[in-house]
Scaffold this active site. Structure first.
Site, PDB file in Angstrom:
ATOM      1  N   ARG A 160      -0.998   0.430  12.729  1.00  0.00           N
ATOM      2  CA  ARG A 160       0.359   0.856  13.051  1.00  0.00           C
ATOM      3  C   ARG A 160       0.523   2.364  12.848  1.00  0.00           C
ATOM      4  O   ARG A 160       1.248   3.025  13.588  1.00  0.00           O
ATOM      5  CB  ARG A 160       1.369   0.082  12.193  1.00  0.00           C
ATOM      6  CG  ARG A 160       1.398  -1.400  12.486  1.00  0.00           C
ATOM      7  CD  ARG A 160       2.607  -2.078  11.873  1.00  0.00           C
ATOM      8  NE  ARG A 160       2.595  -2.086  10.426  1.00  0.00           N
ATOM      9  CZ  ARG A 160       2.038  -3.043   9.683  1.00  0.00           C
ATOM     10  NH1 ARG A 160       1.434  -4.062  10.272  1.00  0.00           N
ATOM     11  NH2 ARG A 160       2.092  -3.000   8.375  1.00  0.00           N
ATOM     12  N   ASN A 161      -0.140   2.890  11.824  1.00  0.00           N
ATOM     13  CA  ASN A 161      -0.001   4.318  11.542  1.00  0.00           C
ATOM     14  C   ASN A 161      -0.645   5.168  12.632  1.00  0.00           C
ATOM     15  O   ASN A 161      -0.095   6.189  13.050  1.00  0.00           O
ATOM     16  CB  ASN A 161      -0.610   4.624  10.173  1.00  0.00           C
ATOM     17  CG  ASN A 161       0.191   3.976   9.060  1.00  0.00           C
ATOM     18  OD1 ASN A 161       1.293   4.402   8.746  1.00  0.00           O
ATOM     19  ND2 ASN A 161      -0.346   2.914   8.481  1.00  0.00           N
ATOM     20  N   LYS A 180       0.845  -1.203   0.000  1.00  0.00           N
ATOM     21  CA  LYS A 180       0.000   0.000   0.000  1.00  0.00           C
ATOM     22  C   LYS A 180       0.873   1.243   0.000  1.00  0.00           C
ATOM     23  O   LYS A 180       1.374   1.667   1.037  1.00  0.00           O
ATOM     24  CB  LYS A 180      -0.935  -0.017   1.209  1.00  0.00           C
ATOM     25  CG  LYS A 180      -1.974  -1.130   1.138  1.00  0.00           C
ATOM     26  CD  LYS A 180      -2.984  -1.041   2.260  1.00  0.00           C
ATOM     27  CE  LYS A 180      -4.076  -2.094   2.096  1.00  0.00           C
ATOM     28  NZ  LYS A 180      -5.100  -2.021   3.142  1.00  0.00           N
ATOM     29  N   GLU A 205       3.656   2.368   7.095  1.00  0.00           N
ATOM     30  CA  GLU A 205       3.735   2.851   5.714  1.00  0.00           C
ATOM     31  C   GLU A 205       3.502   4.356   5.613  1.00  0.00           C
ATOM     32  O   GLU A 205       4.026   5.022   4.725  1.00  0.00           O
ATOM     33  CB  GLU A 205       2.712   2.111   4.843  1.00  0.00           C
ATOM     34  CG  GLU A 205       3.037   0.645   4.581  1.00  0.00           C
ATOM     35  CD  GLU A 205       3.935   0.439   3.385  1.00  0.00           C
ATOM     36  OE1 GLU A 205       4.625   1.402   2.972  1.00  0.00           O
ATOM     37  OE2 GLU A 205       3.962  -0.679   2.839  1.00  0.00           O
ATOM     38  N   LYS A 264      -4.486   7.505   3.141  1.00  0.00           N
ATOM     39  CA  LYS A 264      -5.201   7.087   4.367  1.00  0.00           C
ATOM     40  C   LYS A 264      -4.219   6.764   5.490  1.00  0.00           C
ATOM     41  O   LYS A 264      -4.530   6.968   6.673  1.00  0.00           O
ATOM     42  CB  LYS A 264      -6.134   5.906   4.062  1.00  0.00           C
ATOM     43  CG  LYS A 264      -5.467   4.646   3.527  1.00  0.00           C
ATOM     44  CD  LYS A 264      -5.115   3.655   4.622  1.00  0.00           C
ATOM     45  CE  LYS A 264      -4.466   2.414   4.049  1.00  0.00           C
ATOM     46  NZ  LYS A 264      -4.052   1.451   5.122  1.00  0.00           N
ATOM     47  N   ASP A 268     -11.149   2.122   3.984  1.00  0.00           N
ATOM     48  CA  ASP A 268      -9.837   1.883   4.581  1.00  0.00           C
ATOM     49  C   ASP A 268      -9.416   3.046   5.470  1.00  0.00           C
ATOM     50  O   ASP A 268      -8.710   2.861   6.470  1.00  0.00           O
ATOM     51  CB  ASP A 268      -8.802   1.668   3.474  1.00  0.00           C
ATOM     52  CG  ASP A 268      -7.662   0.757   3.915  1.00  0.00           C
ATOM     53  OD1 ASP A 268      -7.699   0.253   5.049  1.00  0.00           O
ATOM     54  OD2 ASP A 268      -6.741   0.536   3.104  1.00  0.00           O
TER      55      ASP A 268
END
Length: 330
Positions: free
Chosen positions: A253-254, A105, A279, A189, A242
């Protein structure tokens, strides 16, 4: 039985391998670590990710050749920054008529290519590549909890191939031809999720979070349009779907990175704690460069970039955002 090679034994790769196995596929999975491969084969559990997921029936190896030999399709389940090197390592073992699905992603920072363009650049033949996105946390997929996702490809046949491969009673796949739309949504996102983690840590309330997600979606849609994608994609599973999951979930995680940033910690602190890539930290750089190149106003994403890489404090970023000129919503 289809032989489905999974490249990457992280949490998402393990969850998708589990789905493929449940769908009566033969599933070899490539693990970079020989320790992970050995543990998967001897204990049927991944020692690092989704440790309680039973992967009995899946063969793990740290040999690309073993994983890819006679595979009818390949699924790349690696962070976006490693996609090119993984494609290069696999190139000699993937035939020209093999369908390829990419779970990464994000965009490649150096080239600003989307994931399919990266794979095409290395492997060639753009008709056999597809990209999957949507609200699909690996932790929930591993428990067979209900989820929907979307697969995008320039080839309807390729998209439908993976739609049929992955869909079951718990996991429903839709198809799209909007590769750029999915790619931008997947990148943005994650950045907005970092911002929402910051808001959460600062206890700024539901109103602020709802405004962030809504205006984040607006930024997403502006960039998608300029990159030739469909703005309607931003209201679908890969966009708003998403965005909601990544911004609000304890699995994100973000979002967790944003919480730590608001505590005065760094990305390095985050990586030491979780041992996984967020990411959004990479995407913040890439989207910042792309938005400037395309002349698209993205103040939320730019604020996250400055917090991560220019030392801007979260409170200063909020002050800057709320002192901007007033304007129409649309």
């Amino acid at each position: 039985m289809k032989k489905v090679a999974i490249i990457g034994a992280g949490s998402f790769g393990s969850a998708i391998a589990h789905i493929c196995m449940q769908n009566d596929c033969l599933v070899p999975i490539y693990a970079h670590s020989s320790e992970v491969a050995s543990s998967l084969n001897s204990t049927v559990n991944n020692p690092k990710y989704l440790k309680n997921l039973n992967l009995d029936g899946i063969f793990a190896t740290n040999s690309f050749e073993q994983a890819l030999n006679d595979a009818q399709c390949v699924i790349f389940a690696c962070p976006s920054k490693y996609l090119r090197s993984m494609c290069e390592a696999c190139r000699e073992y993937i035939s020209k008529d093999t369908n390829v699905l990419i779970l990464s992603k994000g965009l490649e920072h150096e080239s600003l290519f989307n994931a399919i363009e990266v794979a095409l650049d290395v492997l060639g033949n753009d008709q056999r590549f597809a990209l999957l996105s949507g609200p699909n946390h690996a932790e929930e997929l591993a428990k067979n909890q209900l989820a929907c996702s979307v697969v995008a490809s320039k080839s309807q046949n390729c998209a439908r191939y993976f739609q049929q491969l992955l869909s079951n009673n718990n996991f429903r796949i839709y198809i799209s031809d909007d590769v750029w739309g999915l790619s931008i949504c997947a990148s943005v996102k994650n950045i907005i999720a970092i911002a929402n983690g910051i808001l959460s840590q600062l206890a700024l309330g539901d109103n602020a979070s709802a405004a962030l997600l809504t205006r984040g979606c607006a930024e997403m849609a502006r960039l998608v349009k300029e990159c030739g994608g469909k703005q309607s994609t931003c209201m679908g599973l890969a966009g708003m779907g998403d965005l909601i999951a990544t911004c609000t979930s304890v699995h994100s995680r973000n979002r967790n990175l944003g919480i730590m940033l608001a505590q005065g910690k760094s990305y390095d602190d985050f990586f030491k704690k979780y041992g996984q890539v967020a990411e959004g930290a990479i995407s913040a750089k890439t989207i910042y460069v792309l938005s400037k190149k395309m002349n698209v106003d993205m103040p939320l994403c730019e604020s996250v970039y400055k917090i991560l890489y220019e030392g801007l404090s979260a409170k200063s970023a909020l002050s800057d955002l709320f002192s901007r000129d007033l304007k129409s919503e649309f």
